[in-house]
Design an enzyme around this catalytic site. Structure first.
Site, PDB file in Angstrom:
ATOM      1  N   LYS A   1     -12.669  -1.579   6.440  1.00 14.34           N
ATOM      2  CA  LYS A   1     -12.025  -2.414   7.373  1.00 14.34           C
ATOM      3  C   LYS A   1     -12.580  -2.447   8.561  1.00 14.34           C
ATOM      4  O   LYS A   1     -13.124  -3.300   9.086  1.00 14.34           O
ATOM      5  CB  LYS A   1     -10.418  -2.076   7.060  1.00 14.34           C
ATOM      6  CG  LYS A   1      -9.636  -2.642   6.015  1.00 14.34           C
ATOM      7  CD  LYS A   1     -10.273  -2.411   4.573  1.00 14.34           C
ATOM      8  CE  LYS A   1      -9.412  -2.931   3.402  1.00 14.34           C
ATOM      9  NZ  LYS A   1      -8.175  -2.183   3.078  1.00 14.34           N
TER      10      LYS A   1
ATOM     11  N   ASP B   1      -1.984   6.713   5.909  1.00 14.79           N
ATOM     12  CA  ASP B   1      -3.009   5.934   5.856  1.00 14.79           C
ATOM     13  C   ASP B   1      -3.341   4.829   6.865  1.00 14.79           C
ATOM     14  O   ASP B   1      -2.597   3.968   7.142  1.00 14.79           O
ATOM     15  CB  ASP B   1      -2.812   4.891   4.554  1.00 14.79           C
ATOM     16  CG  ASP B   1      -3.641   4.184   4.005  1.00 14.79           C
ATOM     17  OD1 ASP B   1      -4.465   3.874   4.545  1.00 14.79           O
ATOM     18  OD2 ASP B   1      -3.412   3.628   2.759  1.00 14.79           O
TER      19      ASP B   1
ATOM     20  N   TRP C   1       0.833  -1.270   0.114  1.00 16.08           N
ATOM     21  CA  TRP C   1      -0.022   0.069  -0.112  1.00 16.08           C
ATOM     22  C   TRP C   1       0.948   1.157   0.006  1.00 16.08           C
ATOM     23  O   TRP C   1       0.569   2.083  -0.714  1.00 16.08           O
ATOM     24  CB  TRP C   1      -0.871  -0.001   1.313  1.00 16.08           C
ATOM     25  CG  TRP C   1      -2.270  -0.872   1.026  1.00 16.08           C
ATOM     26  CD1 TRP C   1      -2.147  -1.940   1.467  1.00 16.08           C
ATOM     27  CD2 TRP C   1      -2.917  -1.034  -0.097  1.00 16.08           C
ATOM     28  NE1 TRP C   1      -3.347  -2.757   1.379  1.00 16.08           N
ATOM     29  CE2 TRP C   1      -3.981  -2.010   0.128  1.00 16.08           C
ATOM     30  CE3 TRP C   1      -3.525  -0.081  -0.891  1.00 16.08           C
ATOM     31  CZ2 TRP C   1      -5.146  -2.314  -0.526  1.00 16.08           C
ATOM     32  CZ3 TRP C   1      -4.458  -0.511  -1.932  1.00 16.08           C
ATOM     33  CH2 TRP C   1      -5.224  -1.435  -1.622  1.00 16.08           C
TER      34      TRP C   1
HETATM   35  C1  LIG Z   1      -7.670  -1.639   1.843  1.00 15.08           C
HETATM   36  C2  LIG Z   1      -6.715  -0.591   1.803  1.00 15.08           C
HETATM   37  C3  LIG Z   1      -6.650   0.672   1.106  1.00 15.08           C
HETATM   38  C4  LIG Z   1      -7.526   0.743  -0.325  1.00 15.08           C
HETATM   39  O1  LIG Z   1      -8.743   0.419  -0.192  1.00 15.08           O
HETATM   40  P1  LIG Z   1      -9.593   0.786  -1.683  1.00 15.08           P
HETATM   41  O2  LIG Z   1     -10.942   1.486  -1.097  1.00 15.08           O
HETATM   42  O3  LIG Z   1      -9.915  -0.316  -2.308  1.00 15.08           O
HETATM   43  O4  LIG Z   1      -9.000   1.944  -2.396  1.00 15.08           O
HETATM   44  C5  LIG Z   1      -5.695   1.433   1.310  1.00 15.08           C
HETATM   45  N1  LIG Z   1      -4.728   1.274   2.062  1.00 15.08           N
HETATM   46  C6  LIG Z   1      -4.880   0.277   3.084  1.00 15.08           C
HETATM   47  C7  LIG Z   1      -3.880   0.330   4.098  1.00 15.08           C
HETATM   48  C8  LIG Z   1      -5.814  -0.503   2.888  1.00 15.08           C
HETATM   49  O5  LIG Z   1      -5.993  -1.742   3.693  1.00 15.08           O
END
Ligand SMILES: *Cc1c(COP(=O)(O)O)cnc(C)c1O
Length: 360
Positions: free
Chosen positions: A196, A172, A102
């Site tokens: 998540k 993030d 990521w």
């Molecule tokens: C799942 C995830 C994303 C991205 O998710 P999308 O909504 O599919 O763009 C970004 N960063 C992390 C750390 C993630 O676990």
């Protein structure tokens, strides 16, 4: 059919209490004579809801008035572009720590907007560790320092906010937001896709310092401008109304669990027993540097990968879903977010021990 224990990385498990509450008021929400799905985002009822959701997340993470809270109808990774667009503030460089897939993706996207300095990377170590702070090449002219607090795919987490001199810190936090208390005042910007630990997909939460706003790159699409979204309280465009509604139910549920401090203790317990089960056996293995093992995403391999398929089949028979690891790293992954009950982790451990006995 019984509900499965869903260990999928995202969209992920949502508390049954939250789902039941949503179900109970799906047809007639909040005295409106209609579903929240059908309500105008400008109706007083919905405006009260989004205000309540904002207050709840402010309470949970102790977010001060120095920060704007945005509910954006965008994927988590939209922030890989929105962060540089909004937060370069006249500078041309940004620092990125590369600790997994990521953060690598975030750095690559940012290159469209600025010069990216990779402060340190553990790509050559297959992202099994975090490079020691002393080896980082921090550029003090950078507009900000970006990192991913929990690498969902690689199962590696940075538990403490890094010290990077006076650089504004952007993170993030998609896969570990609300899993523990954090000191928001250490950050310029925190963002998180909701699917998540917050629940519904289609929503991204951004917590950003107000004094950094208003200097977006001229090319920034209006809908992607943090300041416009902040000034309009996330109602500049039609937001992801149902996702915000469900996120708010999750916030309320989390408050009932005792908030982030209480859930952090449960999360510690859940992950500790799962890692202990893996470490005790020679049948299962986790190679992440112990101090940086993820509390939310526990990855593991089987000593004999020929058994992967059978493991997943047997797991499915026991109503465990989503255990297959990300295609890039292979193996298994148990995502044990806030909404995964401790009983689910206990059941998984019992299953793993059984499977080992029958196949070792
Ligand atoms: C799942 C995830 C994303 C991205 O998710 P999308 O909504 O599919 O763009 C970004 N960063 C992390 C750390 C993630 O676990």
């Amino acid at each position: 059919m019984t509900r499965h224990y869903n260990f999928g990385a995202g969209p992920a498990t949502i508390s049954e209490l939250v789902l039941e509450e949503a179900q109970s008021e799906l047809l007639k929400w909040n005295g409106q004579g209609m579903s929240v799905l059908e309500c105008s985002h400008r109706s007083p009822a919905f405006m009260a809801l989004i205000e309540e959701a904002e207050q709840n997340i402010r309470d949970l993470l102790a977010i001060s008035d120095d920060y704007a809270v945005l509910f954006l109808a965008a994927p988590g990774r939209s922030q890989y572009a929105m962060v540089p667009m909004n937060l370069l503030r006249g500078k041309q460089q940004a620092d990125y720590l590369q600790t997994g897939i990521w953060s690598a993706m975030a750095a690559k996207e940012a290159q469209k907007y600025c010069d990216v300095n990779i402060v340190a990377s553990s790509e050559n170590e297959n992202y099994r560790l975090i490079q020691p702070r002393a080896s980082w090449q921090v550029n003090s002219d950078a507009a900000y320092f970006h990192y991913v607090s929990n690498e969902t795919v690689n199962g590696i987490e940075i538990h403490d906010v890094p010290e990077v001199d006076d650089l504004p810190i952007v993170t993030d936090m998609t896969s570990n937001i609300l899993s523990k208390p954090i000191d928001v005042s250490k950050f310029a910007c925190i963002y998180s896709g909701a699917q998540k630990n917050i629940g519904p997909a289609g929503l991204t939460l951004v917590i950003v310092r107000k004094d950094y706003l208003g200097q977006a790159l001229p090319i920034t699409p209006t809908v992607y401008d943090y300041k416009i979204n902040a000034d309009k309280h996330s109602l500049y465009y039609t937001p992801a109304t149902f996702s915000i509604y469900l996120a708010n139910l999750t916030f309320k549920w989390l408050k009932q669990q005792g908030g982030v401090e209480a859930i952090a203790a449960v999360n510690q317990r859940k992950s500790a027993k799962l890692y202990a089960a893996i470490d005790e056996s020679s049948f299962y293995h986790n190679s992440v540097d112990v101090p940086n093992r993820s509390i939310m995403n526990v990855i593991f391999t089987l000593a004999n990968s020929d058994l992967d398929k059978v493991f997943l089949e047997k797991a499915a028979e026991h109503n465990f879903a989503g255990l297959k690891g990300h295609r890039i790293v292979g193996g298994m992954r148990a995502s044990i977010y806030n909404a995964m009950p401790e009983a689910g982790v206990d059941a998984l451990i019992a299953f793993m021990k059984d499977f080992e006995q029958q196949n070792a």
